[in-house]
Design a protein around this motif. Structure first.
Motif, mmCIF file in Angstrom:
data_model
loop_
_atom_site.group_PDB
_atom_site.id
_atom_site.type_symbol
_atom_site.label_atom_id
_atom_site.label_comp_id
_atom_site.label_asym_id
_atom_site.label_seq_id
_atom_site.Cartn_x
_atom_site.Cartn_y
_atom_site.Cartn_z
ATOM 1 N N GLU A 127 -4.470 5.237 12.112
ATOM 2 C CA GLU A 127 -4.827 6.125 11.227
ATOM 3 C C GLU A 127 -3.733 6.682 10.298
ATOM 4 O OE1 GLU A 127 -6.761 9.614 13.211
ATOM 5 O OE2 GLU A 127 -8.020 8.308 14.436
ATOM 6 N N ASP A 128 -2.613 6.886 10.817
ATOM 7 C CA ASP A 128 -1.499 7.108 10.194
ATOM 8 C C ASP A 128 -1.098 6.156 9.016
ATOM 9 O OD1 ASP A 128 -1.130 9.501 11.618
ATOM 10 O OD2 ASP A 128 0.646 8.811 12.773
ATOM 11 N N ASN A 129 -1.046 5.030 9.593
ATOM 12 C CA ASN A 129 -1.098 3.704 8.674
ATOM 13 C C ASN A 129 -1.885 3.745 7.487
ATOM 14 O OD1 ASN A 129 0.204 1.579 7.642
ATOM 15 N ND2 ASN A 129 -0.838 0.031 8.993
ATOM 16 N N ARG A 130 -3.211 3.937 7.688
ATOM 17 C CA ARG A 130 -4.022 3.947 6.646
ATOM 18 C C ARG A 130 -3.949 5.142 5.754
ATOM 19 N NH1 ARG A 130 -7.768 2.112 10.406
ATOM 20 N NH2 ARG A 130 -8.360 4.233 11.190
ATOM 21 N N GLY A 131 -3.529 6.295 6.192
ATOM 22 C CA GLY A 131 -3.075 7.251 5.230
ATOM 23 C C GLY A 131 -1.769 6.967 4.529
ATOM 24 N N LEU A 132 -0.717 6.349 5.029
ATOM 25 C CA LEU A 132 0.539 6.134 4.230
ATOM 26 C C LEU A 132 0.034 4.862 3.297
ATOM 27 C CD1 LEU A 132 2.740 5.845 7.334
ATOM 28 C CD2 LEU A 132 2.896 7.572 5.494
ATOM 29 N N ARG A 133 -0.695 3.845 3.497
ATOM 30 C CA ARG A 133 -1.225 2.990 2.682
ATOM 31 C C ARG A 133 -1.858 3.846 1.368
ATOM 32 N NH1 ARG A 133 -1.208 -2.496 4.014
ATOM 33 N NH2 ARG A 133 -0.475 -2.625 6.509
ATOM 34 N N LYS A 134 -2.730 4.774 1.693
ATOM 35 C CA LYS A 134 -3.489 5.237 0.598
ATOM 36 C C LYS A 134 -2.402 6.126 -0.313
ATOM 37 C CE LYS A 134 -7.964 6.414 2.670
ATOM 38 N NZ LYS A 134 -8.612 7.237 3.438
ATOM 39 N N LYS A 137 -0.541 3.668 -2.272
ATOM 40 C CA LYS A 137 -1.252 3.337 -3.332
ATOM 41 C C LYS A 137 -1.337 4.217 -4.613
ATOM 42 C CE LYS A 137 -5.777 1.447 -4.538
ATOM 43 N NZ LYS A 137 -7.010 1.010 -3.859
ATOM 44 N N ARG A 138 -1.479 5.393 -4.276
ATOM 45 C CA ARG A 138 -1.456 6.365 -5.081
ATOM 46 C C ARG A 138 -0.200 6.661 -5.935
ATOM 47 N NH1 ARG A 138 0.384 11.250 -4.606
ATOM 48 N NH2 ARG A 138 0.516 11.225 -2.324
ATOM 49 N N GLU A 142 0.368 6.285 -10.120
ATOM 50 C CA GLU A 142 1.285 7.416 -10.774
ATOM 51 C C GLU A 142 2.359 6.694 -11.263
ATOM 52 O OE1 GLU A 142 2.016 10.426 -8.140
ATOM 53 O OE2 GLU A 142 -0.093 11.238 -7.921
ATOM 54 N N ARG A 143 3.162 5.776 -11.041
ATOM 55 C CA ARG A 143 4.362 5.254 -11.195
ATOM 56 C C ARG A 143 3.963 4.257 -12.449
ATOM 57 N NH1 ARG A 143 6.775 0.891 -7.845
ATOM 58 N NH2 ARG A 143 5.166 0.024 -8.594
ATOM 59 N N ASP A 144 2.779 3.413 -12.273
ATOM 60 C CA ASP A 144 2.429 2.571 -13.184
ATOM 61 C C ASP A 144 1.850 3.379 -14.511
ATOM 62 O OD1 ASP A 144 3.314 0.451 -11.661
ATOM 63 O OD2 ASP A 144 1.419 0.035 -10.903
#
Length: 147
Positions: A127-134, A137-138, A142-144
């Motif tokens: 669950e933590d990993n899914r949150g970190l991936r999101k 990605k965000r 934002e950077r791009d």
């Protein structure tokens, strides 16, 4: 003496009420480990002789609780162990074999519990990993968009 609902209540005489020492709040696991049976009662409950219980203790198959005066007190957990010992002896094992089986069963229970905890930890990490991936990605989006 009747309480406010009109139910008859007997006054407690002598000693503290059961709840005062925490006995009323003990869960089943606590009660299972509480040494309450004398050796004669334990032997009768499991259908063996007192001398066998003493022998099992000497051989390290179980260790009953002791009173301050040294009297053995057997718990529900001890009775279950004694029944397991009897079943293993009936299967033809000697006491050394019984001891090994009991040790292996205890180790297996410990490993099963460890596995259960690790599985739960793994779920949390996923669950933590899914949150970190999101989040990653965000941040990339934002950077791009800034460049």
């Amino acid at each position: 003496m009747a309480d406010d609902r009109g139910i008859e209540r007997l006054d407690h005489v002598g000693g503290a009420p059961a709840e005062a020492d925490g006995a009323g709040t003990r869960d089943a696991a606590d009660r299972d480990g509480l040494g309450v049976y004398a050796i004669s009662v334990a032997a009768e409950l499991v259908g063996t002789g007192q001398q066998n219980l003493r022998l099992y203790e000497r051989k390290g198959l179980l260790t009953p609780k002791r009173t301050d005066g040294g009297t053995r007190r057997y718990s529900e957990t001890d009775l279950a162990t004694l029944r397991r010992i009897g079943a293993l002896l009936d299967e033809g094992l000697n006491l050394a074999g019984v001891k090994l089986v009991l040790e292996l069963e205890a180790a297996n229970r410990g490993l099963t519990e460890d596995n259960r905890e690790l599985t739960e930890d793994n779920r949390g990490l996923k669950e933590d990993n899914r949150g970190l991936r999101k989040d990653l990605k965000r941040v990339r989006i934002e950077r791009d968009s800034e460049t």
